[in-house]
Design an enzyme around this catalytic site. Structure first.
Site, PDB file in Angstrom:
ATOM      1  N   ARG A 223       0.856  -1.185   0.000  1.00 58.68           N
ATOM      2  CA  ARG A 223       0.000   0.000   0.000  1.00 58.68           C
ATOM      3  C   ARG A 223       0.895   1.239   0.000  1.00 58.68           C
ATOM      4  O   ARG A 223       1.994   1.231   0.569  1.00 58.68           O
ATOM      5  CB  ARG A 223      -0.887   0.033   1.257  1.00 58.68           C
ATOM      6  N   HIS A 271      -1.081   1.114 -10.104  1.00 56.36           N
ATOM      7  CA  HIS A 271      -1.780   0.044  -9.366  1.00 56.36           C
ATOM      8  C   HIS A 271      -2.279  -1.041 -10.336  1.00 56.36           C
ATOM      9  O   HIS A 271      -3.480  -1.294 -10.441  1.00 56.36           O
ATOM     10  CB  HIS A 271      -2.955   0.638  -8.562  1.00 56.36           C
TER      11      HIS A 271
HETATM   12  P1  NDP Z   1      -1.902 -10.300   4.202  1.00 55.57           P
HETATM   13  O1  NDP Z   1      -2.459  -8.986   3.849  1.00 55.57           O
HETATM   14  O2  NDP Z   1      -2.803 -11.314   4.810  1.00 55.57           O
HETATM   15  O3  NDP Z   1      -0.631 -10.073   5.160  1.00 55.57           O
HETATM   16  C1  NDP Z   1      -0.230 -10.981   6.071  1.00 55.57           C
HETATM   17  C2  NDP Z   1       1.277 -11.093   6.165  1.00 55.57           C
HETATM   18  O4  NDP Z   1       1.864  -9.893   6.669  1.00 55.57           O
HETATM   19  C3  NDP Z   1       1.596 -12.187   7.163  1.00 55.57           C
HETATM   20  O5  NDP Z   1       2.753 -12.897   6.773  1.00 55.57           O
HETATM   21  C4  NDP Z   1       1.857 -11.394   8.436  1.00 55.57           C
HETATM   22  O6  NDP Z   1       2.672 -12.062   9.389  1.00 55.57           O
HETATM   23  C5  NDP Z   1       2.572 -10.182   7.871  1.00 55.57           C
HETATM   24  N1  NDP Z   1       2.478  -9.051   8.799  1.00 55.57           N
HETATM   25  C6  NDP Z   1       1.375  -8.351   9.134  1.00 55.57           C
HETATM   26  N2  NDP Z   1       1.690  -7.398  10.050  1.00 55.57           N
HETATM   27  C7  NDP Z   1       3.029  -7.524  10.274  1.00 55.57           C
HETATM   28  C8  NDP Z   1       3.929  -6.840  11.125  1.00 55.57           C
HETATM   29  N3  NDP Z   1       3.537  -5.850  11.918  1.00 55.57           N
HETATM   30  N4  NDP Z   1       5.223  -7.235  11.118  1.00 55.57           N
HETATM   31  C9  NDP Z   1       5.633  -8.259  10.326  1.00 55.57           C
HETATM   32  N5  NDP Z   1       4.827  -8.961   9.493  1.00 55.57           N
HETATM   33  C10 NDP Z   1       3.526  -8.586   9.478  1.00 55.57           C
HETATM   34  O7  NDP Z   1      -1.141 -10.936   2.974  1.00 55.57           O
HETATM   35  P2  NDP Z   1      -1.499 -11.141   1.430  1.00 55.57           P
HETATM   36  O8  NDP Z   1      -0.311 -11.870   0.936  1.00 55.57           O
HETATM   37  O9  NDP Z   1      -2.845 -11.710   1.238  1.00 55.57           O
HETATM   38  O10 NDP Z   1      -1.583  -9.662   0.848  1.00 55.57           O
HETATM   39  C11 NDP Z   1      -0.518  -8.795   0.960  1.00 55.57           C
HETATM   40  C12 NDP Z   1      -0.904  -7.344   0.733  1.00 55.57           C
HETATM   41  O11 NDP Z   1      -0.615  -7.013  -0.617  1.00 55.57           O
HETATM   42  C13 NDP Z   1      -2.383  -6.983   0.911  1.00 55.57           C
HETATM   43  O12 NDP Z   1      -2.683  -6.691   2.255  1.00 55.57           O
HETATM   44  C14 NDP Z   1      -2.514  -5.749   0.030  1.00 55.57           C
HETATM   45  O13 NDP Z   1      -2.267  -4.578   0.778  1.00 55.57           O
HETATM   46  C15 NDP Z   1      -1.412  -5.907  -1.007  1.00 55.57           C
HETATM   47  N6  NDP Z   1      -1.946  -6.178  -2.346  1.00 55.57           N
HETATM   48  C16 NDP Z   1      -1.651  -5.308  -3.358  1.00 55.57           C
HETATM   49  C17 NDP Z   1      -2.100  -5.520  -4.642  1.00 55.57           C
HETATM   50  C18 NDP Z   1      -1.743  -4.614  -5.750  1.00 55.57           C
HETATM   51  O14 NDP Z   1      -2.459  -4.579  -6.753  1.00 55.57           O
HETATM   52  N7  NDP Z   1      -0.638  -3.889  -5.680  1.00 55.57           N
HETATM   53  C19 NDP Z   1      -2.957  -6.685  -4.975  1.00 55.57           C
HETATM   54  C20 NDP Z   1      -3.150  -7.578  -3.847  1.00 55.57           C
HETATM   55  C21 NDP Z   1      -2.668  -7.310  -2.589  1.00 55.57           C
HETATM   56  P3  NDP Z   1       2.155 -13.434  10.059  1.00 55.57           P
HETATM   57  O15 NDP Z   1       2.221 -14.444   8.957  1.00 55.57           O
HETATM   58  O16 NDP Z   1       3.133 -13.722  11.138  1.00 55.57           O
HETATM   59  O17 NDP Z   1       0.747 -13.188  10.537  1.00 55.57           O
END
Ligand code: NDP
Length: 308
Positions: A223, A271
């Site tokens: 993001r 994006h």
């Molecule tokens: P998630 O959004 O479910 O993210 C979870 C991961 O982030 C987990 O591994 C989690 O750790 C880790 N995490 C969360 N908070 C922290 C923290 N404070 N410190 C360290 N690690 C942390 O993952 P997705 O793979 O589903 O999606 C990733 C992101 O990509 C989405 O949230 C979105 O913002 C972005 N996105 C962008 C797109 C684009 O078009 N550019 C398209 C799709 C997604 P743990 O495993 O230990 O819980």
């Protein structure tokens, strides 16, 4: 009862068509033509249009069509209903392509060569094999983990940074704030795939950049709010960072007066890391609705406190 659908990537009509193909009896109401709001008990949406969640007194479930739920969780009209994501737990092949594309670009110094071409300069930068290159993936959710595996399969030395320790399947795992500096120190190309939460907002900042090795590159697919823009520009201008690729921004479309557009070391993308494919995701939406109606546990439930 009916499902509210709000337009998102993939297109409202394609989503409506795919949802009805998967669930012929489903009453789908496409925002803003929602009819009687009292009839709506479910919503399927990306970032909600302002006011879309207002007046939905009988709403009992929200299915997020996008992986990022930050905008939805910030909506002042969001009530205390379960929010579930419908993405494939095995990740997204278009996101894999995008991450691989940009890691390879930075790995083989393409941005630097394109800039040199503008100056008609014949330069040669050190060529490394993938096995000699250390890539760090921030966030190993469904998308991040699939990206890490694809990069690993392409031969890179891949590490991931997460909150909770776990086994990594060939991917070296660093967890928590305690191991963040060690993760950064070894990462020559960083791919950000964190969710936007209060803890991760502004995480790509001066301190983070300073902890990376000189010449490192950033690929932000998470993001826009993860990046402190002035710190990124300063790290690029000082030469500590070689280049950055940004696909996401706090305000989209990126305003025309943003300095990011014209920065010689930044690639701005509108994006476009992936396109949601309604026909692929509609069966997953159907399975969530079926589980919900049967009172079974919901997969990929968003933890509202954690923020993802
Ligand atoms: P998630 O959004 O479910 O993210 C979870 C991961 O982030 C987990 O591994 C989690 O750790 C880790 N995490 C969360 N908070 C922290 C923290 N404070 N410190 C360290 N690690 C942390 O993952 P997705 O793979 O589903 O999606 C990733 C992101 O990509 C989405 O949230 C979105 O913002 C972005 N996105 C962008 C797109 C684009 O078009 N550019 C398209 C799709 C997604 P743990 O495993 O230990 O819980």
């Amino acid at each position: 009862m009916a499902l509210l659908l709000t337009p998102t990537s993939g297109g409202a009509e394609a989503w409506r068509h795919a949802l009805i193909a998967a669930m012929p009896d489903l009453d789908v109401r496409v925002w803003p033509d929602i009819g009687d709001p009292a009839a709506i008990d479910m919503a399927a949406m990306g970032p909600p249009p302002a006011g879309a969640l207002r007046k939905l007194a009988n709403l009992r479930l929200i299915i997020s069509l996008t992986a990022g739920t930050d905008a939805l969780l910030r909506d002042p009209d969001l009530s205390d209903v379960p929010v579930v994501r419908c993405g494939d737990p095995a990740g997204d092949t278009m996101m894999n392509e995008t991450a691989l594309l940009h890691v390879l670009r930075h790995h083989r110094h393409l941005p630097e060569y394109l800039a040199a071409q503008q100056r008609r300069e014949w330069i040669k930068l050190p060529i490394k094999a993938a096995r000699e290159r250390k890539v760090g993936v921030m966030g190993l959710g469904p998308i991040g983990m699939a990206v890490a595996k694809v990069l690993f399969a392409a031969g890179f030395q891949v590490a991931g940074w997460v909150r909770n320790p776990r086994a990594g399947d060939g991917v070296e795992i660093f967890s928590g704030r305690e191991q963040f500096a060690a993760f950064l120190k070894r990462s020559e190309i960083v791919v950000n795939l964190l969710p936007l939460t209060p803890e991760t907002r502004g995480i790509l900042n001066a301190q983070t950049f300073a902890a990376l090795p000189a010449g490192a590159a950033i690929v932000n697919l998470g993001r826009g709010e993860h990046v402190v823009e002035a710190d990124l520009i300063a790290a690029l201008d000082s030469g500590h960072l070689a280049a950055a690729t940004l696909d996401v921004f706090p305000v989209e479309p990126l305003p025309s007066d943003s300095p990011l557009w014209r920065h010689p070391k930044i690639t701005v993308l509108p994006h476009v890391a992936r396109r949601l494919v309604p026909m692929q995701l509609a069966p997953r939406v159907r399975d969530i609705i079926t589980a919900f109606r049967a009172g079974r546990p919901l997969p990929q439930l968003v933890d509202r406190k954690r923020g993802y």
